[in-house]
Design an enzyme around this catalytic site. Structure first.
Site, PDB file in Angstrom:
ATOM      1  N   ILE A  17      46.322  43.296  48.753  1.00 49.16           N
ATOM      2  CA  ILE A  17      46.095  44.022  50.011  1.00 49.16           C
ATOM      3  C   ILE A  17      47.322  43.942  50.916  1.00 49.16           C
ATOM      4  O   ILE A  17      47.681  44.913  51.593  1.00 49.16           O
ATOM      5  CB  ILE A  17      44.847  43.464  50.729  1.00 49.16           C
ATOM      6  CG1 ILE A  17      43.587  43.774  49.913  1.00 49.16           C
ATOM      7  CG2 ILE A  17      44.733  44.027  52.143  1.00 49.16           C
ATOM      8  CD1 ILE A  17      42.330  43.074  50.420  1.00 49.16           C
ATOM      9  N   LYS A  37      54.539  33.018  49.852  1.00 42.98           N
ATOM     10  CA  LYS A  37      55.037  31.800  49.195  1.00 42.98           C
ATOM     11  C   LYS A  37      55.607  32.123  47.815  1.00 42.98           C
ATOM     12  O   LYS A  37      56.317  31.311  47.242  1.00 42.98           O
ATOM     13  CB  LYS A  37      53.928  30.760  49.089  1.00 42.98           C
ATOM     14  CG  LYS A  37      52.789  31.166  48.178  1.00 42.98           C
ATOM     15  CD  LYS A  37      51.785  30.052  48.005  1.00 42.98           C
ATOM     16  CE  LYS A  37      50.747  30.488  46.970  1.00 42.98           C
ATOM     17  NZ  LYS A  37      49.726  29.512  46.710  1.00 42.98           N
ATOM     18  N   ASP A  58      55.167  29.519  53.383  1.00 45.15           N
ATOM     19  CA  ASP A  58      53.800  29.109  53.046  1.00 45.15           C
ATOM     20  C   ASP A  58      53.025  29.115  54.361  1.00 45.15           C
ATOM     21  O   ASP A  58      53.364  28.371  55.287  1.00 45.15           O
ATOM     22  CB  ASP A  58      53.825  27.709  52.415  1.00 45.15           C
ATOM     23  CG  ASP A  58      52.437  27.256  51.980  1.00 45.15           C
ATOM     24  OD1 ASP A  58      51.440  27.698  52.590  1.00 45.15           O
ATOM     25  OD2 ASP A  58      52.356  26.452  51.035  1.00 45.15           O
ATOM     26  N   ASN A  85      46.993  38.296  56.546  1.00 49.31           N
ATOM     27  CA  ASN A  85      46.315  38.700  55.314  1.00 49.31           C
ATOM     28  C   ASN A  85      46.241  37.578  54.278  1.00 49.31           C
ATOM     29  O   ASN A  85      45.268  37.515  53.524  1.00 49.31           O
ATOM     30  CB  ASN A  85      47.067  39.913  54.726  1.00 49.31           C
ATOM     31  CG  ASN A  85      46.769  40.110  53.268  1.00 49.31           C
ATOM     32  OD1 ASN A  85      45.712  40.612  52.898  1.00 49.31           O
ATOM     33  ND2 ASN A  85      47.696  39.706  52.392  1.00 49.31           N
ATOM     34  N   TYR A 150      34.591  29.764  51.532  1.00 46.17           N
ATOM     35  CA  TYR A 150      35.314  31.034  51.748  1.00 46.17           C
ATOM     36  C   TYR A 150      34.637  31.850  52.848  1.00 46.17           C
ATOM     37  O   TYR A 150      35.293  32.313  53.791  1.00 46.17           O
ATOM     38  CB  TYR A 150      35.340  31.827  50.433  1.00 46.17           C
ATOM     39  CG  TYR A 150      35.989  33.179  50.548  1.00 46.17           C
ATOM     40  CD1 TYR A 150      37.377  33.306  50.543  1.00 46.17           C
ATOM     41  CD2 TYR A 150      35.233  34.343  50.660  1.00 46.17           C
ATOM     42  CE1 TYR A 150      37.984  34.559  50.640  1.00 46.17           C
ATOM     43  CE2 TYR A 150      35.826  35.593  50.757  1.00 46.17           C
ATOM     44  CZ  TYR A 150      37.202  35.698  50.751  1.00 46.17           C
ATOM     45  OH  TYR A 150      37.805  36.930  50.863  1.00 46.17           O
ATOM     46  N   THR A 185      42.725  44.020  43.303  1.00 46.27           N
ATOM     47  CA  THR A 185      43.960  43.249  43.547  1.00 46.27           C
ATOM     48  C   THR A 185      44.132  42.212  42.428  1.00 46.27           C
ATOM     49  O   THR A 185      43.178  41.936  41.680  1.00 46.27           O
ATOM     50  CB  THR A 185      43.867  42.478  44.889  1.00 46.27           C
ATOM     51  OG1 THR A 185      42.844  41.474  44.759  1.00 46.27           O
ATOM     52  CG2 THR A 185      43.543  43.379  46.067  1.00 46.27           C
ATOM     53  N   LEU A 187      44.059  39.090  42.824  1.00 42.91           N
ATOM     54  CA  LEU A 187      43.036  38.060  43.068  1.00 42.91           C
ATOM     55  C   LEU A 187      41.696  38.462  42.448  1.00 42.91           C
ATOM     56  O   LEU A 187      41.017  37.645  41.810  1.00 42.91           O
ATOM     57  CB  LEU A 187      42.880  37.840  44.582  1.00 42.91           C
ATOM     58  CG  LEU A 187      41.784  36.878  45.039  1.00 42.91           C
ATOM     59  CD1 LEU A 187      42.043  35.458  44.520  1.00 42.91           C
ATOM     60  CD2 LEU A 187      41.676  36.855  46.564  1.00 42.91           C
TER      61      LEU A 187
HETATM   62  N1  LIG Z   1      40.427  41.587  46.948  1.00 40.43           N
HETATM   63  C1  LIG Z   1      39.295  41.722  47.621  1.00 40.43           C
HETATM   64  O1  LIG Z   1      38.316  42.333  47.120  1.00 40.43           O
HETATM   65  C2  LIG Z   1      39.163  41.182  49.024  1.00 40.43           C
HETATM   66  C3  LIG Z   1      37.991  41.493  49.733  1.00 40.43           C
HETATM   67  C4  LIG Z   1      37.847  41.016  51.034  1.00 40.43           C
HETATM   68  C5  LIG Z   1      38.861  40.273  51.617  1.00 40.43           C
HETATM   69  N2  LIG Z   1      39.986  39.975  50.915  1.00 40.43           N
HETATM   70  C6  LIG Z   1      41.013  39.184  51.592  1.00 40.43           C
HETATM   71  O2  LIG Z   1      42.251  39.869  51.527  1.00 40.43           O
HETATM   72  C7  LIG Z   1      43.324  38.938  51.542  1.00 40.43           C
HETATM   73  C8  LIG Z   1      44.249  39.246  50.382  1.00 40.43           C
HETATM   74  O3  LIG Z   1      43.518  39.182  49.174  1.00 40.43           O
HETATM   75  P1  LIG Z   1      44.069  39.820  47.826  1.00 40.43           P
HETATM   76  O4  LIG Z   1      42.882  40.135  47.017  1.00 40.43           O
HETATM   77  O5  LIG Z   1      45.067  40.862  48.130  1.00 40.43           O
HETATM   78  O6  LIG Z   1      44.789  38.512  47.189  1.00 40.43           O
HETATM   79  P2  LIG Z   1      46.008  38.407  46.134  1.00 40.43           P
HETATM   80  O7  LIG Z   1      45.900  37.039  45.552  1.00 40.43           O
HETATM   81  O8  LIG Z   1      45.967  39.561  45.211  1.00 40.43           O
HETATM   82  O9  LIG Z   1      47.305  38.467  47.059  1.00 40.43           O
HETATM   83  C9  LIG Z   1      47.476  37.450  48.030  1.00 40.43           C
HETATM   84  C10 LIG Z   1      48.928  37.293  48.427  1.00 40.43           C
HETATM   85  O10 LIG Z   1      48.983  36.205  49.363  1.00 40.43           O
HETATM   86  C11 LIG Z   1      49.975  35.274  48.953  1.00 40.43           C
HETATM   87  N3  LIG Z   1      49.611  33.934  49.392  1.00 40.43           N
HETATM   88  C12 LIG Z   1      48.569  33.181  48.964  1.00 40.43           C
HETATM   89  N4  LIG Z   1      48.594  31.968  49.537  1.00 40.43           N
HETATM   90  C13 LIG Z   1      49.685  31.958  50.354  1.00 40.43           C
HETATM   91  C14 LIG Z   1      50.265  30.984  51.209  1.00 40.43           C
HETATM   92  N5  LIG Z   1      49.751  29.741  51.322  1.00 40.43           N
HETATM   93  N6  LIG Z   1      51.364  31.311  51.909  1.00 40.43           N
HETATM   94  C15 LIG Z   1      51.918  32.544  51.777  1.00 40.43           C
HETATM   95  N7  LIG Z   1      51.433  33.494  50.970  1.00 40.43           N
HETATM   96  C16 LIG Z   1      50.329  33.208  50.270  1.00 40.43           C
HETATM   97  C17 LIG Z   1      50.024  35.404  47.427  1.00 40.43           C
HETATM   98  O11 LIG Z   1      51.255  34.917  46.896  1.00 40.43           O
HETATM   99  C18 LIG Z   1      49.839  36.904  47.248  1.00 40.43           C
HETATM  100  O12 LIG Z   1      51.064  37.593  47.324  1.00 40.43           O
HETATM  101  C19 LIG Z   1      42.680  37.548  51.474  1.00 40.43           C
HETATM  102  O13 LIG Z   1      42.630  37.000  52.777  1.00 40.43           O
HETATM  103  C20 LIG Z   1      41.288  37.825  50.946  1.00 40.43           C
HETATM  104  O14 LIG Z   1      40.364  36.866  51.381  1.00 40.43           O
HETATM  105  C21 LIG Z   1      40.162  40.413  49.615  1.00 40.43           C
END
Ligand SMILES: NC(=O)c1ccc[n+]([C@@H]2O[C@H](COP(=O)([O-])OP(=O)(O)OC[C@H]3O[C@@H](n4cnc5c(N)ncnc54)[C@H](O)[C@@H]3O)[C@@H](O)[C@H]2O)c1
Length: 260
Positions: A17, A37, A58, A85, A150, A185, A187
């Protein structure tokens, strides 16, 4: 070009995202600074943007967050928006299997980092009458079994959004959240891969939405760009449920697949 000449920090912008927000904000004219990170993915992501920058950070590191936000505003001359995010959803886990240390780590990564992003960006955002976008979750709105830590962090982000919006309204800084249901994504794919039948898990996630699909990262990015832009100048303290109807109606959502 609704974000022309705006300077935006996006935490966790290397993938998922965060990268969706980075590419859409870039397309709308913003200068985007990705904090992540993951140094390799972060540098790659920034290179794909027209006005992209990458800073390794981080988000759980209090001093690093403070310093990178201040130095971004100093170097680029202003800060107009931060998208908080970065976050993580652990594999499904009952409360019995969730240690207090697990809970604390989730709070630090998903919620405390958001608090820090807001706290350190605000002195700069007051100068530009800027805005904050927080990527919360459907799980924070509705709750999610086997994900109590979470969900608690995501509900905490919503409380922070409303409280800060009210506190900062007089400064002309707007704070809004997006609560996506399911987004395709890395994740999401990792979570499915941790289950015995990844494809059926992904199908079930898709069927949470009445159209039988997840959101793309760009669809969430467009909502973020709207909230960060002057088009949303009368909106603060809100959470946009980005769920294509997942929260609507009662019972089975995707009738066609359920009937076959
Ligand atoms: N994917 C979904 O369906 C979904 C739904 C609702 C909410 N979210 C929220 O959206 C956000 C992003 O999720 P996503 O699915 O894109 O995840 P993702 O794992 O695909 O991407 C997350 C990014 O954050 C970075 N990251 C993680 N920990 C970090 C840290 N300590 N410091 C710096 N960077 C860090 C990772 O390296 C990665 O680039 C999250 O907060 C998640 O809770 C996701």
């Amino acid at each position: 070009m609704k974000l022309k000449d705006k300077v935006v920090i996006i935490t966790g912008g290397a993938k998922g995202i965060g990268f969706g927000c980075a590419s859409v904000f870039d397309r709308h004219g913003a200068t985007v600074v990705i904090l992540d990170k993951d140094e390799t993915a972060g540098a790659d992501a920034a290179q794909q943007l027209q006005r992209g920058h990458f800073r390794a950070c981080d988000v759980t590191d209090h001093a690093a967050m403070h310093s990178v936000i201040d130095s971004t505003a100093d170097t680029l001359g202003q800060l107009d928006c931060i998208v908080n995010n970065a976050g993580w959803h652990p594999p499904a886990m009952s409360i019995d299997d969730t240690s207090v240390e697990d809970f604390d780590a989730q709070v630090r990564l998903n919620l405390t980092s958001t608090f820090m992003g807001c706290k350190y960006a605000l002195p700069h955002l007051r100068k530009t009458r800027g805005s904050i976008v927080i990527i919360a979750s459907f799980a924070g709105e509705l709750g999610q079994p086997m994900a109590s830590a979470y969900s608690a962090t995501k509900a905490g982000q919503l409380g922070l959004t409303r409280s800060l919006a009210s506190e900062c309204a007089a400064d002309n800084v707007r704070i809004n959240a997006i609560s996506p249901s399911n987004v395709d994504t890395p994740l999401m794919r990792q979570w499915a891969a941790s289950l015995p039948n990844p494809q059926s898990a992904l199908d079930a996630v898709c069927d949470t939405q009445p159209t039988g699909r997840m959101a793309s990262i760009e669809e969430i990015g467009e909502i973020g760009a709207f909230l960060a832009s002057d088009e949303a100048s009368f909106i603060t303290g809100q959470s946009i449920l980005a769920d294509l109807g997942a929260s609507l109606a009662y019972g089975v959502k995707r009738i066609e697949r359920a009937a076959t």
